[in-house]
Write a protein that holds these residues in place. Sequence first.
Motif, short mmCIF file in Angstrom:
data_model
loop_
_atom_site.label_atom_id
_atom_site.label_comp_id
_atom_site.label_asym_id
_atom_site.label_seq_id
_atom_site.Cartn_x
_atom_site.Cartn_y
_atom_site.Cartn_z
N VAL A 79 1.05 -1.22 -0.28
CA VAL A 79 -0.11 0.19 -0.27
C VAL A 79 0.79 1.39 0.09
O VAL A 79 0.66 2.25 -0.79
N LEU A 80 2.13 1.52 0.55
CA LEU A 80 2.43 2.58 0.91
C LEU A 80 3.75 3.01 -0.24
O LEU A 80 3.47 3.71 -0.66
N LYS A 87 2.13 7.03 -6.89
CA LYS A 87 1.28 7.39 -7.50
C LYS A 87 1.38 9.63 -6.51
O LYS A 87 1.16 10.96 -7.79
N SER A 88 2.15 9.10 -5.18
CA SER A 88 2.39 10.97 -5.38
C SER A 88 3.72 11.63 -6.20
O SER A 88 4.06 12.66 -6.32
N LYS A 128 -7.88 -6.61 9.11
CA LYS A 128 -9.29 -6.19 7.69
C LYS A 128 -8.95 -5.43 6.84
O LYS A 128 -8.75 -4.52 7.31
N ASP A 129 -9.79 -6.51 5.99
CA ASP A 129 -9.92 -5.72 5.11
C ASP A 129 -10.96 -4.10 4.44
O ASP A 129 -9.56 -3.21 3.91
N GLU A 130 -11.44 -3.53 4.93
CA GLU A 130 -12.09 -2.43 5.69
C GLU A 130 -10.73 -1.43 6.13
O GLU A 130 -10.67 0.05 5.28
N ILE A 131 -10.44 -1.75 7.31
CA ILE A 131 -8.92 -0.49 7.15
C ILE A 131 -8.21 -1.35 6.31
O ILE A 131 -7.63 0.22 6.01
N LEU A 132 -7.30 -1.64 5.67
CA LEU A 132 -6.15 -1.26 4.67
C LEU A 132 -7.64 -1.19 3.72
O LEU A 132 -6.32 -0.15 3.12
N LYS A 133 -8.55 -0.56 3.71
CA LYS A 133 -9.37 0.46 2.08
C LYS A 133 -9.07 1.88 2.91
O LYS A 133 -8.81 2.60 2.08
N GLU A 134 -9.12 1.83 4.07
CA GLU A 134 -9.10 2.75 4.30
C GLU A 134 -7.39 3.45 4.22
O GLU A 134 -7.64 4.82 4.27
N ILE A 135 -6.73 2.62 4.84
CA ILE A 135 -6.03 3.32 4.13
C ILE A 135 -4.43 4.04 3.12
O ILE A 135 -4.17 4.36 2.58
N ALA A 136 -5.32 2.52 2.88
CA ALA A 136 -4.62 2.45 0.85
C ALA A 136 -5.87 4.03 -0.23
O ALA A 136 -5.32 4.61 -0.72
N ASN A 137 -7.08 4.70 0.23
CA ASN A 137 -7.62 5.16 0.23
C ASN A 137 -7.53 6.64 0.75
O ASN A 137 -8.32 7.36 0.87
N THR A 138 -6.16 7.01 0.15
CA THR A 138 -5.43 8.10 1.55
C THR A 138 -4.53 8.82 0.72
O THR A 138 -3.91 7.76 -0.13
N GLU A 139 -3.42 9.58 0.97
CA GLU A 139 -2.29 10.02 0.75
C GLU A 139 -1.11 9.02 1.08
O GLU A 139 -1.33 8.95 2.53
N PHE A 140 0.17 8.78 0.52
CA PHE A 140 1.73 8.40 1.26
C PHE A 140 1.29 8.54 3.07
O PHE A 140 1.18 8.31 3.56
N LYS A 141 1.74 10.05 3.20
CA LYS A 141 1.81 10.80 4.82
C LYS A 141 0.64 10.38 6.24
O LYS A 141 1.22 9.86 6.64
N SER A 142 -0.93 10.56 5.01
CA SER A 142 -1.79 10.12 5.85
C SER A 142 -1.41 8.67 6.56
O SER A 142 -2.14 8.23 7.47
#
Length: 343
Positions: free
Chosen positions: A110-111, A117-118, A139-153
Motif C-alpha cells: 500500500v505504501l 502515486k505521489s 481487516k479489509d476495511e482498515i486496509l481500504k481506509e489506509i489505501a484510500n488516502t495519500e502517503f503521509k496520512s
Amino acid sequence: MIGLLDTATYAYSYGMVSAMPQHLDDITYARLTGSLNLDSAIAELMKTHYEKQIKGAISKGENLEEIEKAVVSHYFEVCNAVINTFPTDVRNSSKTILLDEFDIGNLKRVLRALKSKSVSRNGKNTDEILAECIEGNIKDEILKEIANTEFKSAVDKIRNLGFEIEGENLFDIENSLDINLIRKWAIAAEKVKVIEKFVKKRIDALNLKAVIRMKILGIDADNFIKKTSQGAYLNFEILNEINAAQISKDNLDAIHGILTGTPYENLFAQVFEEFKRTKSLDMFELGIESAAASPAVILNPISLEYVITYLRKMWFDVRNMRVLLVGKKYGVNNEEIKKMMIL
C-alpha cells in the motif's frame, strides 16, 4: 524428554502434512514457466494437485482473479485444518505468526503504491492496490481506509494501529515495519517456546536481508541492529560484523566468511552466487526467503517447526502460481517470470 513430548504432540500434524501432496517440483515449474501463454499455463496447472481449485475457478468464467482467489483460499483452508490439530496456545500463536507477515507485506504494498502515486500522479487506484494484498490479521476495511488516502496520512493511520514508525521516507518506514514484525515474533517465541526455533530462523532471514540491503545501498545498519531482536544463529556480534564489512553490490564475498560456522554458511552460498550474476536486490531477498525455508536446518522432522515450514513452502507455491499467471497474462518473458519466483 521434551523432544519425545514434542514428537508425540505433533506426530498427528506431521502425519497430516506428510499425506498431503508435496510442493511443486523443478520439473513442474519448468513446464509452467515454459508455457506459451496464459491458457497453456492454466492447462499445465490443471495437471497438478491444484486441479480441483483451478476447475472450480474456471467454472465461474475464465477470470484470472477467480483462479488466484481459489488457490489462495485453498491455502488458508489447509493452514487452518493443520493448525487446528495443534494445542490451543500453540494454535493461536502459529496463526498470528503466519498472518502477521502478510500484514507487513500488505502495508508495504500500500505504501509503495501511494508513494509512487505521489510522484507520478498516475499510480494504481485503491481497488488495484487492494487486489495485490493477501488476507491477514488487518481487516479489509482498515486496509481500504489506509489505501484510500495519500502517503503521509497512510503512515499516520498505520501508526494508529500500534506500529512504531520512525522516519519519513519509504525506506526507513519499511525498516520500521520489519522491526515491528521481528519484535512481535520474538515476544511470541518467548510465550510459546515450542515455536521458538521456527520464529528465530525467520528473524535471522529478516535481519540478514535488512542489513545487507542497507549495506548495498550505502546506509549504516547500526540503528537497525540496535532496535531489532536476535534470531537463532545470527546474533548481534555477527550482524555488527556484517555491517562493518567491506560490502558492495559488486562484492558480497566477505559475508560468506562471516557466516562460517552457522547453518547458513552453505545454505545461502547459491543465493550469493546468483546475486553476483543478476545484481538484483529483489531477487537476492527472494533467494534468502526460499533458502531460509529449507528443511535442511530442521533437526527433528516430527516437530512443529517441520509442519509450519511445510505450510510456509506451500505458500511459496501459491505465490509462484500468482506470479506465473499474471506474467503470462501480460506477456512477460519466461526468464523474468522465473526471477520473480521463490524456487
